[in-house]
Design a protein around this motif. Structure first.
Motif, PDB file in Angstrom:
ATOM      1  N   VAL A  62     -12.220  62.146 134.724  1.00 19.61           N
ATOM      2  CA  VAL A  62     -11.418  61.564 134.279  1.00 19.61           C
ATOM      3  C   VAL A  62     -11.104  59.758 135.404  1.00 19.61           C
ATOM      4  O   VAL A  62     -10.961  59.342 134.703  1.00 19.61           O
ATOM      5  CB  VAL A  62      -9.351  62.138 134.948  1.00 19.61           C
ATOM      6  CG1 VAL A  62      -8.232  61.079 134.161  1.00 19.61           C
ATOM      7  CG2 VAL A  62      -9.019  62.995 133.186  1.00 19.61           C
ATOM      8  N   TYR A  63     -11.204  60.315 136.608  1.00 15.33           N
ATOM      9  CA  TYR A  63     -11.070  59.312 137.510  1.00 15.33           C
ATOM     10  C   TYR A  63     -11.857  58.729 137.049  1.00 15.33           C
ATOM     11  O   TYR A  63     -12.432  57.077 136.595  1.00 15.33           O
ATOM     12  CB  TYR A  63     -11.515  59.372 138.949  1.00 15.33           C
ATOM     13  CG  TYR A  63      -9.601  59.679 139.643  1.00 15.33           C
ATOM     14  CD1 TYR A  63      -8.621  58.354 139.143  1.00 15.33           C
ATOM     15  CD2 TYR A  63      -9.657  60.934 140.069  1.00 15.33           C
ATOM     16  CE1 TYR A  63      -7.397  59.234 139.850  1.00 15.33           C
ATOM     17  CE2 TYR A  63      -8.675  60.955 140.579  1.00 15.33           C
ATOM     18  CZ  TYR A  63      -7.340  60.421 141.092  1.00 15.33           C
ATOM     19  OH  TYR A  63      -5.842  60.458 141.321  1.00 15.33           O
ATOM     20  N   GLY A  64     -13.779  59.003 136.601  1.00 18.90           N
ATOM     21  CA  GLY A  64     -15.054  57.694 136.037  1.00 18.90           C
ATOM     22  C   GLY A  64     -14.942  57.270 135.078  1.00 18.90           C
ATOM     23  O   GLY A  64     -15.007  56.697 134.834  1.00 18.90           O
ATOM     24  N   VAL A  65     -14.482  58.159 134.028  1.00 22.07           N
ATOM     25  CA  VAL A  65     -14.117  57.375 132.519  1.00 22.07           C
ATOM     26  C   VAL A  65     -12.992  56.590 132.882  1.00 22.07           C
ATOM     27  O   VAL A  65     -13.217  55.451 131.814  1.00 22.07           O
ATOM     28  CB  VAL A  65     -13.367  58.593 131.659  1.00 22.07           C
ATOM     29  CG1 VAL A  65     -12.433  58.157 130.980  1.00 22.07           C
ATOM     30  CG2 VAL A  65     -14.136  59.934 131.102  1.00 22.07           C
ATOM     31  N   ARG A  66     -11.880  56.120 133.585  1.00 19.91           N
ATOM     32  CA  ARG A  66     -11.012  55.618 134.039  1.00 19.91           C
ATOM     33  C   ARG A  66     -11.782  54.034 134.605  1.00 19.91           C
ATOM     34  O   ARG A  66     -10.918  53.121 134.934  1.00 19.91           O
ATOM     35  CB  ARG A  66      -9.950  55.599 134.984  1.00 19.91           C
ATOM     36  CG  ARG A  66      -9.332  56.832 133.603  1.00 19.91           C
ATOM     37  CD  ARG A  66      -7.943  57.308 133.511  1.00 19.91           C
ATOM     38  NE  ARG A  66      -7.006  56.595 135.587  1.00 19.91           N
ATOM     39  CZ  ARG A  66      -5.742  57.346 135.788  1.00 19.91           C
ATOM     40  NH1 ARG A  66      -5.632  57.867 134.604  1.00 19.91           N
ATOM     41  NH2 ARG A  66      -5.716  57.191 137.144  1.00 19.91           N
ATOM     42  N   GLY A  67     -12.676  54.705 135.246  1.00 20.06           N
ATOM     43  CA  GLY A  67     -13.641  53.431 136.086  1.00 20.06           C
ATOM     44  C   GLY A  67     -13.014  53.553 137.708  1.00 20.06           C
ATOM     45  O   GLY A  67     -13.262  52.368 138.428  1.00 20.06           O
ATOM     46  N   GLU A  68     -12.579  54.751 138.157  1.00 21.36           N
ATOM     47  CA  GLU A  68     -11.700  54.428 139.491  1.00 21.36           C
ATOM     48  C   GLU A  68     -12.551  55.098 140.112  1.00 21.36           C
ATOM     49  O   GLU A  68     -12.329  56.546 140.941  1.00 21.36           O
ATOM     50  CB  GLU A  68     -10.261  55.247 139.102  1.00 21.36           C
ATOM     51  CG  GLU A  68      -9.555  54.552 138.715  1.00 21.36           C
ATOM     52  CD  GLU A  68      -8.056  55.472 138.428  1.00 21.36           C
ATOM     53  OE1 GLU A  68      -6.947  55.498 139.673  1.00 21.36           O
ATOM     54  OE2 GLU A  68      -7.567  54.935 137.132  1.00 21.36           O
ATOM     55  N   VAL A  69     -14.044  54.468 140.696  1.00 19.68           N
ATOM     56  CA  VAL A  69     -14.642  54.968 141.584  1.00 19.68           C
ATOM     57  C   VAL A  69     -15.070  56.137 142.656  1.00 19.68           C
ATOM     58  O   VAL A  69     -15.445  57.241 142.929  1.00 19.68           O
ATOM     59  CB  VAL A  69     -15.685  53.709 141.346  1.00 19.68           C
ATOM     60  CG1 VAL A  69     -17.159  54.434 142.307  1.00 19.68           C
ATOM     61  CG2 VAL A  69     -16.181  53.602 140.116  1.00 19.68           C
ATOM     62  N   ASP A  70     -13.947  55.026 143.529  1.00 20.61           N
ATOM     63  CA  ASP A  70     -13.981  55.705 145.415  1.00 20.61           C
ATOM     64  C   ASP A  70     -12.808  57.372 144.835  1.00 20.61           C
ATOM     65  O   ASP A  70     -13.684  57.870 145.907  1.00 20.61           O
ATOM     66  CB  ASP A  70     -13.289  55.235 145.539  1.00 20.61           C
ATOM     67  CG  ASP A  70     -13.096  53.466 146.278  1.00 20.61           C
ATOM     68  OD1 ASP A  70     -14.800  53.708 145.934  1.00 20.61           O
ATOM     69  OD2 ASP A  70     -13.273  52.252 146.623  1.00 20.61           O
TER      70      ASP A  70
END
Length: 203
Positions: A191-199
């Motif tokens: 989910v974080y990856g899809v949302r672009g929240e890389v860290d």
């Protein structure tokens, strides 16, 4: 304990194909010893060459080592032996997803659900492909039909983000983290990856 049980199984019957499959799965997915795991998968199939599941397992071995065309070939061959095993259709759908053959992935996943309507993660998988295809409204419908809590929360967090519904995406994410993070770290990262929240993805 798993290693002890596998060793005992092979010692008791060195020609028991499924024992080598289990050892191969342990080596590939638990220990990341891909070469040894692939060899075990192949040995299992050699001992039971007409077994569709074991043939599909060699497809999985090809998939996890990046041999996507070979994986597709082996999954398709397994389906000629057993066309109604839903797991093989799901595995085929996954490798189609990897190579961005969206229509083929959707077809494979929908076949999985046709054969097994309660297949865990089945609607999530269809929804994930539909997100990639840009069909977000239908993707949302699929995610809402998912019966597994973890896959449903994961899918809703993804599709609501894509729809621009930040609050709904975060609500689903909060639910996933609060109630499923111990067993769903991978899905949280997705989910974080899809949302672009890389860290946060790497964390």
């Amino acid at each position: 304990l798993a290693d002890q049980a596998i060793k005992m199984a092979i010692s008791n019957d060195p020609n028991h194909a499924f024992s080598y499959f289990v050892r191969g799965a342990s080596r590939v997915f638990n220990k990341f010893k891909f070469k040894e795991g692939v060899e075990d998968y192949q040995r299992a199939l050699t001992l039971d060459p007409g077994n569709a599941f074991l043939l599909a397992a060699t497809g999985t071995a090809a998939r996890v080592t990046g041999q996507f065309d070979e994986a597709i070939t082996r999954y398709q061959s397994a389906l000629t032996l057993d066309p109604v095993m839903p797991e093989i259709h799901a595995w085929l759908g996954l490798v189609y997803l990897y190579v961005e053959r969206w229509d083929d992935a959707e077809t494979a996943y929908r076949k999985t659900l046709t054969l097994s309507p309660q297949f865990t993660g089945g609607h999530f998988r269809v929804g994930r492909v539909l997100i990639m295809k840009g069909d977000l409204s239908t993707a949302l419908t699929e995610m809402e039909q998912e019966t597994s809590f973890i896959y449903r929360a994961t899918g809703l967090a993804m599709v609501h983000h894509k729809l621009g519904n930040a609050v709904a995406s975060q609500n689903a994410m909060d639910d996933l983290v609060e109630n499923g993070a111990d067993e769903a770290a991978y899905q949280v990262a997705e989910v974080y990856g899809v949302r672009g929240e890389v860290d946060k993805t790497f964390e």
